[in-house]
Design an enzyme around this catalytic site. Structure first.
Site, PDB file in Angstrom:
ATOM      1  N   GLY A   4       0.837  -1.201   0.000  1.00  0.00           N
ATOM      2  CA  GLY A   4       0.000   0.000   0.000  1.00  0.00           C
ATOM      3  C   GLY A   4       0.866   1.242   0.000  1.00  0.00           C
ATOM      4  O   GLY A   4       2.051   1.166   0.328  1.00  0.00           O
ATOM      5  N   TYR A  26       3.708  -3.251   2.742  1.00  0.00           N
ATOM      6  CA  TYR A  26       2.871  -2.539   3.716  1.00  0.00           C
ATOM      7  C   TYR A  26       2.067  -3.518   4.575  1.00  0.00           C
ATOM      8  O   TYR A  26       1.931  -3.329   5.784  1.00  0.00           O
ATOM      9  CB  TYR A  26       1.910  -1.583   2.994  1.00  0.00           C
ATOM     10  N   SER A  75     -21.246  -9.476 -28.773  1.00  0.00           N
ATOM     11  CA  SER A  75     -20.666  -8.358 -29.529  1.00  0.00           C
ATOM     12  C   SER A  75     -19.543  -8.826 -30.451  1.00  0.00           C
ATOM     13  O   SER A  75     -19.079  -8.074 -31.293  1.00  0.00           O
ATOM     14  CB  SER A  75     -20.103  -7.329 -28.555  1.00  0.00           C
ATOM     15  N   GLY A  76     -19.093 -10.069 -30.244  1.00  0.00           N
ATOM     16  CA  GLY A  76     -17.924 -10.532 -30.997  1.00  0.00           C
ATOM     17  C   GLY A  76     -16.688 -10.478 -30.119  1.00  0.00           C
ATOM     18  O   GLY A  76     -15.659 -11.050 -30.458  1.00  0.00           O
ATOM     19  N   GLY A  77     -16.791  -9.780 -28.983  1.00  0.00           N
ATOM     20  CA  GLY A  77     -15.672  -9.714 -28.039  1.00  0.00           C
ATOM     21  C   GLY A  77     -15.614 -10.970 -27.185  1.00  0.00           C
ATOM     22  O   GLY A  77     -16.537 -11.790 -27.181  1.00  0.00           O
ATOM     23  N   VAL A  78     -14.505 -11.120 -26.437  1.00  0.00           N
ATOM     24  CA  VAL A  78     -14.286 -12.325 -25.640  1.00  0.00           C
ATOM     25  C   VAL A  78     -15.338 -12.462 -24.532  1.00  0.00           C
ATOM     26  O   VAL A  78     -15.939 -13.524 -24.356  1.00  0.00           O
ATOM     27  CB  VAL A  78     -12.894 -12.262 -24.958  1.00  0.00           C
ATOM     28  N   SER A  95     -18.439 -11.146 -23.874  1.00  0.00           N
ATOM     29  CA  SER A  95     -19.846 -11.448 -24.157  1.00  0.00           C
ATOM     30  C   SER A  95     -19.979 -12.834 -24.793  1.00  0.00           C
ATOM     31  O   SER A  95     -20.969 -13.532 -24.578  1.00  0.00           O
ATOM     32  CB  SER A  95     -20.484 -10.365 -25.043  1.00  0.00           C
ATOM     33  N   SER A  96     -18.957 -13.268 -25.533  1.00  0.00           N
ATOM     34  CA  SER A  96     -19.033 -14.593 -26.146  1.00  0.00           C
ATOM     35  C   SER A  96     -18.954 -15.688 -25.087  1.00  0.00           C
ATOM     36  O   SER A  96     -19.744 -16.637 -25.101  1.00  0.00           O
ATOM     37  CB  SER A  96     -17.886 -14.803 -27.143  1.00  0.00           C
ATOM     38  N   LYS A 100      -9.438 -11.809 -16.818  1.00  0.00           N
ATOM     39  CA  LYS A 100      -9.488 -11.983 -18.272  1.00  0.00           C
ATOM     40  C   LYS A 100      -8.837 -13.307 -18.720  1.00  0.00           C
ATOM     41  O   LYS A 100      -9.371 -13.993 -19.591  1.00  0.00           O
ATOM     42  CB  LYS A 100      -8.759 -10.807 -18.927  1.00  0.00           C
TER      43      LYS A 100
END
Ligand code: XMP
Length: 520
Positions: A54, A82, A220-223, A225-226, A366
């Site tokens: 921290g 910390y 959407s074609g993105g990772v 949402s797929s 991710k």
């Protein structure tokens, strides 16, 4: 029941990294702010605590401290920087300012055999201004360095440990091993947080929430949402109505790729709506970036409403929220994250459309989302795809958006990404020295100016393509990617030769800040 390690957050920039490293050891970890009331009543399955670093001094007035519940706990505790100092101070040890700030690589020697540290000399990453000057009663010094007599300490009986250095960063080569020993050997967790077990648990949770009910999902074609949609379909089968809107603003081959990706997954076929005519008509003549975003956001909602009506207006909606979003909206990073992301709300639904949200990725980082996607059978190319903005090519086609200009942009973009892919530079790769190679995001932009050139013996007056490639981990700051000159040369030459109406290519060499990643 999932076993877990709680990461207590004291505001370190590395907190999420600690949680990820623990999960790389296949143990589930969860981040809680140091004063989160949930710390008073540890949830079933909790096997140990890691206290983050921290920015404050443990002895400063108002500095975040160790809550009483944690001190009373019988579970193992590992304090980092910390976190270690705050713990030592709470146990009546002494922390004070070091002579000078120590920052960078250091060599430490393990002087007492212990279950946390490999024996011998270790290279570690230090970053601190304070240090422990007197350990609490019952604590022993486990390792030291020339500059830092107490580099690691611990109470071996109570299984409480402190590290002055950062095991979570790559610069500490044996850091992952140290964290692995803590969670597996000292806390006794089983390494069973695998893509398969994540899928199993998600499926059970989704079924509990929405079994027998119809659920909506927009891909959407993105990772994110797929994968979220694939999980929902795995859990609920034909009760998931999923839709993919072709806005006409997609990359080359993207629609076909998404359709193919879902073809073999369980559930109702993905509905593809070709809305390109409607989107492009609404965007005709519009050049202002904010206006483009607004129009696209609204057009999305109209498409989504029409689809929802068609399938009987279900009350559930699948959303691809991932763990960093959750942490950032509740913890130390909340303010900053909110400010930067405020303009990224394309597709946000109006308040009158009320849904109960199904968020199967809410606990995942991710890289875990990607691993789950692969385990579910989504193609690698989609799962490893770089991020793509909601408004699509509209914010990369500067000036007026026409079908012709979009085609030009798509072709240039495809050439750039294929050249990067050939060299394996379409991903960010961390080198052993801790440097980043490749690109986190790379794309072409079509500029709203024309420039003079010469082709054959002819003067030309045509479009300009800008190439943008950045390295970043959080997308809040970014550096321009130092791509090989040869690759840039090949890309430029292919674009002017193969793409009609383009006679000039430039490379963007600004970082974020002051520039942003996208041009609009
Ligand atoms: P900027 O351009 O702000 O972008 O540096 C940071 C990251 O966010 C993406 N981006 C968007 N994503 N809707 C989105 O869903 C948007 O309107 C939008 N604008 C930017 C951008 O691609 C980058 O990854």
């Amino acid at each position: 029941m999932t076993e877990k390690i709680i990461i207590v957050d004291f505001g370190s920039q590395y907190t999420q990294l600690i949680a990820r490293r623990v999960r790389e050891a296949r143990v589930y970890s969860e981040i809680l702010a140091w004063n989160d009331p949930k710390l008073t009543e540890p949830e079933v399955g909790t096997r140990g605590y890691i206290l983050s670093g921290g920015p404050m001094s443990a002895y400063a007035q108002g500095a975040p401290g160790i809550t009483g519940a944690l001190l009373k706990s019988q579970l193992p505790i590992l304090g980092i920087c910390y976190g270690m100092q705050a713990l030592a101070q709470a146990l009546e040890g002494e922390v004070s300012r070091a002579g000078e700030h120590e920052y960078g690589l250091a060599e430490i020697t393990v002087i007492k055999e212990n279950p946390l540290l490999p024996q011998g000399n270790l290279t570690v990453w230090m970053s601190h201004g304070d240090r422990i000057t007197r350990p609490p009663k019952g604590w022993e010094v486990l390792a030291s360095s020339a500059n830092c007599p107490i580099a690691a300490v611990g109470d071996l009986t109570k299984k409480r440990f402190g590290l002055q250095f950062h095991p979570e960063v790559r610069h500490t080569p044996l850091g992952t091993e140290i964290l692995r020993r803590f969670v597996l050997e000292i806390c006794g967790c089983a390494p069973d947080w695998t893509p398969e077990s994540i899928i199993q648990q998600s499926v059970a949770r989704i079924r509990q929430q929405a079994a027998g009910k119809r659920v909506l999902s927009a891909v959407s074609g993105g990772v994110d949402s797929s994968v979220a949609t694939a999980l929902a379909r795995e859990a609920l089968g034909a009760n998931v109505s999923s839709v993919f809107v072709d806005t006409g603003l997609l990359r080359l081959g993207e629609r076909e790729q998404v359709v193919r990706a879902f073809e073999n997954l369980p559930g109702e076929p993905l509905r593809v709506v070709d809305a390109s005519e409607r989107f492009l008509t609404k965007l005709k003549g519009v050049t202002d970036p904010e206006e483009k975003r607004k129009i696209i956001g609204e057009a999305f909602i109209r498409e989504f409403e029409a689809f929802a009506r068609e399938v009987g207006n279900p009350g559930f909606l699948v959303q691809g929220t991932i763990y960093p979003d959750v942490v950032e909206s509740q913890g130390f990073g909340a303010q900053q994250a909110q400010r930067i992301k405020s303009h990224h709300n394309v597709g946000a639904l109006p308040a009158e459309m009320k849904f109960e949200l199904i968020e199967p990725l809410r606990l995942l980082f991710k890289d875990e989302v990607r691993a789950v996607g692969e385990a579910l059978g989504l193609p690698r190319a989609l799962v490893w795809r770089q991020p793509f903005p909601g408004p699509g090519l509209a914010v990369r086609c500067l000036g007026e958006i026409t079908r012709e200009r979009l085609d030009t942009l798509r072709q240039a973009d495809a050439i750039f990404t294929s050249e990067l892919e050939k060299e394996g530079l379409l991903q960010l790769v961390e080198t052993a020295g801790g440097l980043a190679e490749g690109s986190s995001q790379a794309f072409a932009v079509l500029l709203p100016v024309r420039s003079v050139g010469v082709m054959g013996d002819q003067r030309s007056y045509q479009e300009v393509v800008a190439l943008r490639a950045v390295t970043t981990t959080d997308f809040m700051t970014a550096d321009w990617a130092r791509l090989p000159h040869e690759l840039l040369a090949r890309t430029a030459s292919r674009i002017v030769n193969e793409v009609p109406r383009v006679n000039r290519v430039v490379y963007d060499i600004t970082s974020k800040p002051p520039a942003t990643i996208e041009w609009e």
